[in-house]
Design an enzyme around this catalytic site. Structure first.
Site, short mmCIF file in Angstrom:
data_model
loop_
_atom_site.label_atom_id
_atom_site.label_comp_id
_atom_site.label_asym_id
_atom_site.label_seq_id
_atom_site.Cartn_x
_atom_site.Cartn_y
_atom_site.Cartn_z
N GLU A 184 -62.35 11.00 -14.74
CA GLU A 184 -62.22 9.60 -14.30
C GLU A 184 -60.83 9.02 -14.58
O GLU A 184 -60.38 8.10 -13.90
CB GLU A 184 -63.26 8.73 -15.02
CG GLU A 184 -64.63 8.74 -14.39
CD GLU A 184 -64.63 8.19 -12.97
OE1 GLU A 184 -65.01 8.97 -12.07
OE2 GLU A 184 -64.22 7.03 -12.77
N CYS A 244 -53.74 17.68 -18.09
CA CYS A 244 -53.69 17.10 -16.74
C CYS A 244 -52.55 16.10 -16.76
O CYS A 244 -52.47 15.27 -17.68
CB CYS A 244 -55.01 16.41 -16.41
SG CYS A 244 -54.92 15.35 -14.94
N THR A 245 -51.68 16.18 -15.78
CA THR A 245 -50.47 15.34 -15.84
C THR A 245 -50.78 13.85 -15.72
O THR A 245 -50.03 13.03 -16.22
CB THR A 245 -49.46 15.79 -14.77
OG1 THR A 245 -50.11 15.86 -13.49
CG2 THR A 245 -48.88 17.14 -15.11
N HIS A 246 -51.89 13.51 -15.10
CA HIS A 246 -52.28 12.09 -15.04
C HIS A 246 -52.54 11.52 -16.45
O HIS A 246 -52.40 10.33 -16.67
CB HIS A 246 -53.55 11.91 -14.21
CG HIS A 246 -53.32 11.90 -12.73
ND1 HIS A 246 -53.07 13.05 -12.02
CD2 HIS A 246 -53.33 10.89 -11.82
CE1 HIS A 246 -52.94 12.73 -10.73
NE2 HIS A 246 -53.08 11.43 -10.59
N ASP A 256 -47.76 16.88 -6.97
CA ASP A 256 -48.99 16.59 -7.70
C ASP A 256 -50.01 16.03 -6.71
O ASP A 256 -49.64 15.57 -5.62
CB ASP A 256 -48.76 15.59 -8.84
CG ASP A 256 -50.04 15.36 -9.66
OD1 ASP A 256 -50.76 16.33 -9.94
OD2 ASP A 256 -50.35 14.20 -9.98
N SER A 257 -51.27 16.08 -7.10
CA SER A 257 -52.31 15.49 -6.25
C SER A 257 -52.07 13.99 -6.07
O SER A 257 -52.56 13.38 -5.13
CB SER A 257 -53.69 15.72 -6.87
OG SER A 257 -53.74 15.08 -8.13
N CYS A 298 -49.07 19.89 -11.63
CA CYS A 298 -50.51 19.63 -11.56
C CYS A 298 -51.21 20.87 -12.11
O CYS A 298 -51.10 21.96 -11.53
CB CYS A 298 -50.88 19.39 -10.10
SG CYS A 298 -52.65 19.21 -9.81
N ASN A 299 -51.90 20.69 -13.22
CA ASN A 299 -52.60 21.82 -13.84
C ASN A 299 -53.70 22.34 -12.93
O ASN A 299 -53.96 23.54 -12.85
CB ASN A 299 -53.25 21.39 -15.16
CG ASN A 299 -52.23 21.00 -16.21
OD1 ASN A 299 -51.90 21.79 -17.08
ND2 ASN A 299 -51.71 19.79 -16.12
N THR A 300 -54.34 21.42 -12.21
CA THR A 300 -55.49 21.79 -11.38
C THR A 300 -55.05 22.68 -10.20
O THR A 300 -55.62 23.75 -9.97
CB THR A 300 -56.17 20.51 -10.85
OG1 THR A 300 -56.40 19.63 -11.96
CG2 THR A 300 -57.47 20.82 -10.16
N TYR A 304 -57.91 16.19 -7.03
CA TYR A 304 -58.11 17.62 -6.79
C TYR A 304 -59.18 18.19 -7.73
O TYR A 304 -59.85 19.16 -7.42
CB TYR A 304 -56.80 18.37 -7.03
CG TYR A 304 -55.90 18.49 -5.82
CD1 TYR A 304 -55.88 17.52 -4.81
CD2 TYR A 304 -55.03 19.58 -5.68
CE1 TYR A 304 -55.04 17.64 -3.71
CE2 TYR A 304 -54.19 19.71 -4.57
CZ TYR A 304 -54.19 18.73 -3.60
OH TYR A 304 -53.36 18.85 -2.51
N GLY A 305 -59.30 17.60 -8.91
CA GLY A 305 -60.14 18.17 -9.97
C GLY A 305 -61.61 18.29 -9.65
O GLY A 305 -62.33 19.06 -10.28
#
Ligand code: DGL
Length: 252
Positions: free
Chosen positions: A142, A180-182, A7-8, A70-72, A39-40
């Site tokens: 954010e 988004c995994t975050h 992931d980022s 990571c979807n991005t 990354y987004g």
């Protein structure tokens, strides 16, 4: 088996947590590209370049499979990466399909990063599902930074969500999709602040089950082993402890 997780930053830990719950014990390598997060907000070209470096790292580590948690990064690069590397690469995409299936005529609200929302991959998915009029999306970029800074329910986070979501007429929606995994770190907060009829849907379990289908995950291990890397440098697990706790890992 040796499974890479990327992931980022810390978001992919939420997917890894699901993997450790669902799969037999494995050896995992978790790579957070924290030096280059988020990354987004980057261009597709930049993300592709970063992801080739990441996949070279995993090739060197001789992984049996890689999960791009990571979807991005998936939307920007997975197609090219699959053409280049021999190991199976499992990507992530927003779980719009199950959300629409359960939507009972209402709309679905997708939260993702700026790049995921801009990319063709998402547009194609929505077109394939014939769901253009059923999906509305909002970038919550954010939240990625807040998660990296361990700000979970600070007034700053609440004010941001209120600004982004305050005008939504929730009557028209059945669910939100965490694309988004975050954002998984904020599941409980969303539950608290959104009306009770709003279901919260994510693609973590789907991705882990997909990994299981792609790779025959046998294991002689008794326990999971996870090695952690930040942008290619090996780090101690302690660096991630607060995030592991927030992602729901059981303390060892
Ligand atoms: N966790 C990531 C995702 O699933 C990306 C967040 C970012 O770096 O912007 O999209």
């Amino acid at each position: 088996m040796k499974i890479g997780f990327f992931d980022s930053g810390v978001g992919g830990l939420t997917v890894l947590q699901t993997a450790t719950q669902v799969l037999p014990p494995q050896q995992y390598i978790y790579f957070a590209d924290t030096d280059n997060a988020p990354y987004g907000t980057k261009s597709k070209k930049t993300i592709k370049k970063l992801m080739f470096r990441v996949c070279d790292f995993f090739k060197e580590k001789k992984v049996d499979a890689l999960v791009i948690a990571c979807n991005t990064a998936t939307s920007a690069a997975v197609k090219d990466l699959r053409k280049t590397y021999d190991f199976p690469i499992i990507g992530m995409e927003p779980a719009i399909k199950p959300a629409i299936e359960k939507s009972k005529g209402k709309k679905v609200l997708l939260f993702a990063t700026e790049l995921t929302l801009k990319e063709k991959k998402l547009k194609n998915l929505i077109a394939r599902l014939n769901a253009k009029s059923k999906v509305k999306s909002i970038p919550l970029q954010e939240l990625v930074i807040f998660a990296e800074e361990m700000k979970w329910d600070e007034p700053e986070v609440l004010a941001y969500l209120n600004k982004k979501l305050g005008k939504i007429n929730w009557k028209n929606y059945s669910s939100i999709v965490l694309g988004c995994t975050h954002f998984l770190f904020y599941k409980k907060l969303f539950q608290k602040i959104l009306p009770t009829h709003i279901e919260i849907i994510d693609g973590n379990l789907g991705t882990v089950l997909h990994l299981q289908n792609q790779v025959h995950l046998s294991s002689k291990r008794k326990k999971n082993k996870i090695d952690f890397y930040i942008s290619g440098r090996k780090v101690k697990e302690d660096v991630f402890t607060p995030f592991l706790v927030a992602a729901g890992f059981n303390p060892q």
